[in-house]
Scaffold this active site. Structure first.
Site, PDB file in Angstrom:
ATOM      1  N   TYR A  92      82.264   0.798  46.763  1.00 27.88           N
ATOM      2  CA  TYR A  92      82.028  -0.210  45.717  1.00 27.88           C
ATOM      3  C   TYR A  92      80.599  -0.723  45.831  1.00 27.88           C
ATOM      4  CZ  TYR A  92      82.548  -4.564  43.030  1.00 27.88           C
ATOM      5  OH  TYR A  92      82.399  -5.588  42.104  1.00 27.88           O
ATOM      6  N   ASP A 133      73.896   0.527  51.232  1.00 30.74           N
ATOM      7  CA  ASP A 133      74.438  -0.722  50.701  1.00 30.74           C
ATOM      8  C   ASP A 133      75.101  -1.496  51.839  1.00 30.74           C
ATOM      9  OD1 ASP A 133      75.843  -2.772  49.545  1.00 30.74           O
ATOM     10  OD2 ASP A 133      76.628  -1.586  47.885  1.00 30.74           O
ATOM     11  N   LYS A 152      75.782 -11.386  50.661  1.00 25.65           N
ATOM     12  CA  LYS A 152      76.908 -12.007  51.358  1.00 25.65           C
ATOM     13  C   LYS A 152      76.491 -12.769  52.626  1.00 25.65           C
ATOM     14  CE  LYS A 152      80.324  -9.145  49.121  1.00 25.65           C
ATOM     15  NZ  LYS A 152      81.626  -9.393  48.654  1.00 25.65           N
TER      16      LYS A 152
HETATM   17  C1  LIG Z   1      79.297  -3.008  49.373  1.00 25.43           C
HETATM   18  C2  LIG Z   1      79.121  -3.921  48.188  1.00 25.43           C
HETATM   19  N1  LIG Z   1      78.082  -3.752  47.370  1.00 25.43           N
HETATM   20  C3  LIG Z   1      77.859  -4.545  46.302  1.00 25.43           C
HETATM   21  C4  LIG Z   1      78.721  -5.575  46.009  1.00 25.43           C
HETATM   22  C5  LIG Z   1      78.462  -6.462  44.834  1.00 25.43           C
HETATM   23  O1  LIG Z   1      78.038  -7.705  45.270  1.00 25.43           O
HETATM   24  P1  LIG Z   1      78.230  -9.002  44.328  1.00 25.43           P
HETATM   25  O2  LIG Z   1      79.691  -9.294  44.296  1.00 25.43           O
HETATM   26  O3  LIG Z   1      77.415 -10.058  45.020  1.00 25.43           O
HETATM   27  O4  LIG Z   1      77.684  -8.649  42.992  1.00 25.43           O
HETATM   28  C6  LIG Z   1      79.825  -5.801  46.844  1.00 25.43           C
HETATM   29  C7  LIG Z   1      80.761  -6.895  46.576  1.00 25.43           C
HETATM   30  O5  LIG Z   1      81.806  -7.026  47.151  1.00 25.43           O
HETATM   31  C8  LIG Z   1      80.037  -4.950  47.952  1.00 25.43           C
HETATM   32  O6  LIG Z   1      81.084  -5.108  48.769  1.00 25.43           O
END
Ligand SMILES: Cc1ncc(COP(=O)(O)O)c(C=O)c1O
Length: 436
Positions: free
Chosen positions: A143, A245, A273
């Site tokens: 994700y 990521d 986060k």
């Molecule tokens: C690995 C990863 N990348 C990107 C995102 C997207 O982040 P945001 O919710 O701050 O848009 C998330 C959100 O849970 C994530 O777990």
């Protein structure tokens, strides 16, 4: 039985004015309704009905220091009277970016954003602009936010997803333009042979490869030994930027994230986060030559709230805590997380439940499976989700809040007493599931 009467009534009212009654679709995943919380304090959340929950959801990751951590909220409170957004720089951006570049693998420069979704979009655009190619390779089950470009094959139905060794890109939501699928290459994770073959099929076309270095969203699954190194080599060989990521792994599985833990350096990295311990902050870091295209080639990146005073203050204060004594807090969190994981596994054996506890001590997952350890999305999708839902409900009844899929996030506020309390509650919850 715990009562959720006030949450149920509030949710009914909220649905009149708030679309779907929530502000993010992932919050539907809650029983009996999306709950309403009034206060978070350390490892605990208090809901409107007066129930107290030991919280292992932690806002889906940010609350690495627990809820309302004193050093962070004091720093933010002290900054409030300075203002919030200037549509210009504030000195804390300089201080924070310098600290992050000293700390993070491969971070020659950083650029701040507000959410992980946006930071992913920036990284993908940078990769396309830098390489002059259009395709982005992503992995099934990973994700990277909810944008049209990234919300692809995140949790595809296996009827649509094609063969395991050559998955088909599947749009994650109605309303996404089909054209994005043509620019996206999807590959099964933790399989270097498949990745090699995928690169061959799209030779010279892949701008960037994006991955969660630990597949947290698809099941808290670690990379197989040598896998990240192999990915790094293939990206270099094919002139593709490796985009790591670390939105969840960053500042969680260690001070220097997954790249620090596994000794691999990406070209671009995304953090969010835990970096600001609950305040909205995301960032892309990485190679100067790639990031310089923002200025040199005019690659567009904007955002009204980027670098806002309070998020900068929060991140600086959070870093003070996380970096103290060379990151000693992580060793403590790891010891407690290991005790919790081992304790849960022992309880599962005691109650004869086929639960596998897998992941890192600061972020792990409980799967219902009698099979081998899940290694990718298809393995985790084959686990018994209904049984996990039953355990989730039983845990909630005992005052332990985990993600419905069975994900457990840990914070530094989960001390030994909280872990003991959690294990006692889990014992009762598993007994209830075993009885049912
Ligand atoms: C690995 C990863 N990348 C990107 C995102 C997207 O982040 P945001 O919710 O701050 O848009 C998330 C959100 O849970 C994530 O777990």
């Amino acid at each position: 039985m715990r009562s959720y009467a006030k949450s149920i009534a509030l949710y009914e009212q909220a649905r009149r004015h708030l679309a779907g009654g929530v502000s993010s679709n992932v919050r539907y995943a809650s029983v009996p309704v999306p709950l309403f919380f009034v206060r978070g304090e350390g490892a605990r959340l208090h809901d409107v009905d007066g129930n107290v929950h030991i919280d292992y959801v932690l806002g889906n990751g940010p609350a690495i220091l627990g809820h309302a951590p004193k050093p962070v909220i004091e720093a933010v409170a002290a900054s409030l009277a300075e203002g919030q957004v200037f549509a210009a720089q504030n000195p804390r951006e300089q201080e924070l970016s310098a600290r992050l570049c000293r700390l993070l693998p491969g971070a020659e420069v950083v650029r701040f954003a507000t959410s992980g979704t946006e930071a992913v979009l920036m990284a993908m655009r940078l990769a396309r602009a830098f390489t002059g190619r259009t395709k982005v390779l992503k992995f099934e089950g990973h994700y990277h936010g909810w944008s049209d470009q990234a919300f692809i094959s995140t949790r595809p139905s296996l009827n649509e997803a094609g063969p395991a060794d050559a998955p088909i890109p599947v749009a994650g939501s109605p309303g996404m333009p089909p054209s994005v699928l043509g620019d996206t290459v999807v590959c099964g994770w933790n399989d270097l042979d498949q990745l090699r073959a995928t690169f061959e099929r799209h030779r010279g076309q892949i701008a960037g490869l994006i991955m969660e270095p630990v597949m947290v969203n698809g099941g808290a699954i670690a990379p197989l030994p040598g896998y990240l190194e192999g990915v790094r080599d293939l990206c270099s060989e094919h002139g593709t930027l490796f985009i790591c990521d670390e939105v969840i792994t960053g500042f969680r599985i260690g001070l220097r994230g997954a790249q620090g833990k596994f000794g691999v350096t990406a070209d671009l990295s995304i953090y969010a986060k835990a970096v600001a311990a609950g305040f909205p902050l995301a960032m892309v870091s990485g190679r100067r030559d790639v990031m310089d295209t923002l200025l040199d080639k005019g690659v567009m990146h904007g955002g009204t709230y980027n670098g806002n005073v309070q998020s900068m203050a929060a991140a600086l204060a959070a870093l003070d805590v996380l970096e103290a004594d060379g990151g000693a807090i992580y060793a403590r969190m790891e010891a407690r997380g290991t005790r919790l994981m081992d304790g849960l596994a022992a309880l599962a054996a005691k109650h004869r439940l086929p639960i596998r506890v897998q992941g890192m001590p600061a972020i792990f997952q409980t799967f219902f499976t009698s099979g081998a350890a899940p290694r990718n999305y298809r393995d985790s999708a084959a686990c018994d989700r209904d049984a996990m839902l039953a355990l989730h409900a039983a845990l909630q009844e005992e005052g332990v809040r985990v993600q419905q899929a069975g994900k457990w996030f840990l914070s530094t506020a989960h001390d030994d007493a909280v872990i003991d309390e959690t294990l006692a509650a889990s014992d009762r919850a598993m007994a209830a599931v075993a009885r049912a």
